[in-house]
Enzyme design. Sequence first.
Site, PDB file in Angstrom:
ATOM      1  CG  HIS A  81      66.935  92.372  34.023  1.00 44.82           C
ATOM      2  ND1 HIS A  81      66.477  90.885  34.304  1.00 44.82           N
ATOM      3  CD2 HIS A  81      65.524  93.026  34.535  1.00 44.82           C
ATOM      4  CE1 HIS A  81      65.412  90.647  34.823  1.00 44.82           C
ATOM      5  NE2 HIS A  81      64.765  92.009  35.000  1.00 44.82           N
ATOM      6  NE  ARG A 102      58.622  93.277  30.011  1.00 45.51           N
ATOM      7  CZ  ARG A 102      58.343  92.778  31.126  1.00 45.51           C
ATOM      8  NH1 ARG A 102      58.942  91.532  31.077  1.00 45.51           N
ATOM      9  NH2 ARG A 102      57.634  92.944  32.104  1.00 45.51           N
ATOM     10  CE  LYS A 153      57.467  88.788  40.571  1.00 43.99           C
ATOM     11  NZ  LYS A 153      58.386  89.383  39.593  1.00 43.99           N
ATOM     12  CB  SER A 187      62.755  86.892  35.382  1.00 42.52           C
ATOM     13  OG  SER A 187      63.877  87.929  35.153  1.00 42.52           O
TER      14      SER A 187
HETATM   15  O1  PNS Z   1      61.432  92.723  38.857  1.00 40.65           O
HETATM   16  P1  PNS Z   1      60.239  92.966  39.404  1.00 40.65           P
HETATM   17  O2  PNS Z   1      59.586  91.866  40.323  1.00 40.65           O
HETATM   18  O3  PNS Z   1      59.243  93.427  38.309  1.00 40.65           O
HETATM   19  O4  PNS Z   1      60.151  94.225  40.359  1.00 40.65           O
HETATM   20  C1  PNS Z   1      59.480  94.693  40.953  1.00 40.65           C
HETATM   21  C2  PNS Z   1      59.687  95.790  42.036  1.00 40.65           C
HETATM   22  C3  PNS Z   1      60.801  95.365  42.981  1.00 40.65           C
HETATM   23  C4  PNS Z   1      60.497  97.019  41.148  1.00 40.65           C
HETATM   24  C5  PNS Z   1      58.667  96.401  42.743  1.00 40.65           C
HETATM   25  O5  PNS Z   1      57.620  95.431  43.209  1.00 40.65           O
HETATM   26  C6  PNS Z   1      59.190  97.544  43.716  1.00 40.65           C
HETATM   27  O6  PNS Z   1      59.465  98.614  43.663  1.00 40.65           O
HETATM   28  N1  PNS Z   1      58.826  96.976  45.262  1.00 40.65           N
HETATM   29  C7  PNS Z   1      59.178  97.565  46.407  1.00 40.65           C
HETATM   30  C8  PNS Z   1      58.184  97.976  47.254  1.00 40.65           C
HETATM   31  C9  PNS Z   1      57.548  99.308  47.165  1.00 40.65           C
HETATM   32  O7  PNS Z   1      58.225 100.134  46.999  1.00 40.65           O
HETATM   33  N2  PNS Z   1      56.336  99.265  46.771  1.00 40.65           N
HETATM   34  C10 PNS Z   1      55.690 100.371  46.338  1.00 40.65           C
HETATM   35  C11 PNS Z   1      55.704 100.817  44.836  1.00 40.65           C
HETATM   36  S1  PNS Z   1      54.485 101.981  44.373  1.00 40.65           S
END
Ligand code: PNS
Length: 164
Positions: free
Chosen positions: A17, A91, A41, A128
Amino acid sequence: MATALCPGSFDPVTLGHVDIVERSARHFDEVIVAVIRNPQKAQSLFTLEERQEMLAEVLSHLPNIRIEFFKGLLVEFAKDHGAESIVKGLRAISDFDYELQMAQMNQQLTGIDTFFLSTSPQYSFLSSSLVREVARFGGDVSSMVPPLVAKRLAERYGDASREA
Ligand code: PNS
């Protein structure tokens, strides 16, 4: 002013990150590290405040970043904060399907663009969730997370790993 979002759960922040935020901060005037409040989660290891505190510490050398929480749709948060771009680290090819789908959905919703940075090779295996698992069973995560995070993980899991 070009503002970008680096969104995620950051539970906890890893060196992967940090690498992506540092590189994003070189390309945009301002980077908002957007910590999701309602991750799908079920169980988080660190509270939002703990995650924010660790992020603030390990990113303190970057003058053009700030850390914010968000809930709901990322694109709405982006609109409210004047961010025109999202930056994500890729990644491996396994990340690509889902990331592409999210990028296209977000683009469809508000026109926001997502920029993908290739993860630095030394971090391509990092997540993570794996860091949490290794730390939970007493493994050495010192090459995967900043020293402060390694310390917090050891404190959190110290007793559990000795029992395991
Ligand atoms: O670290 P992560 O858990 O992989 O992050 C995922 C995250 C938070 C970037 C993703 O789940 C997200 O953008 N969630 C917000 C909800 C949202 O906008 N959903 C529609 C996405 S197309």
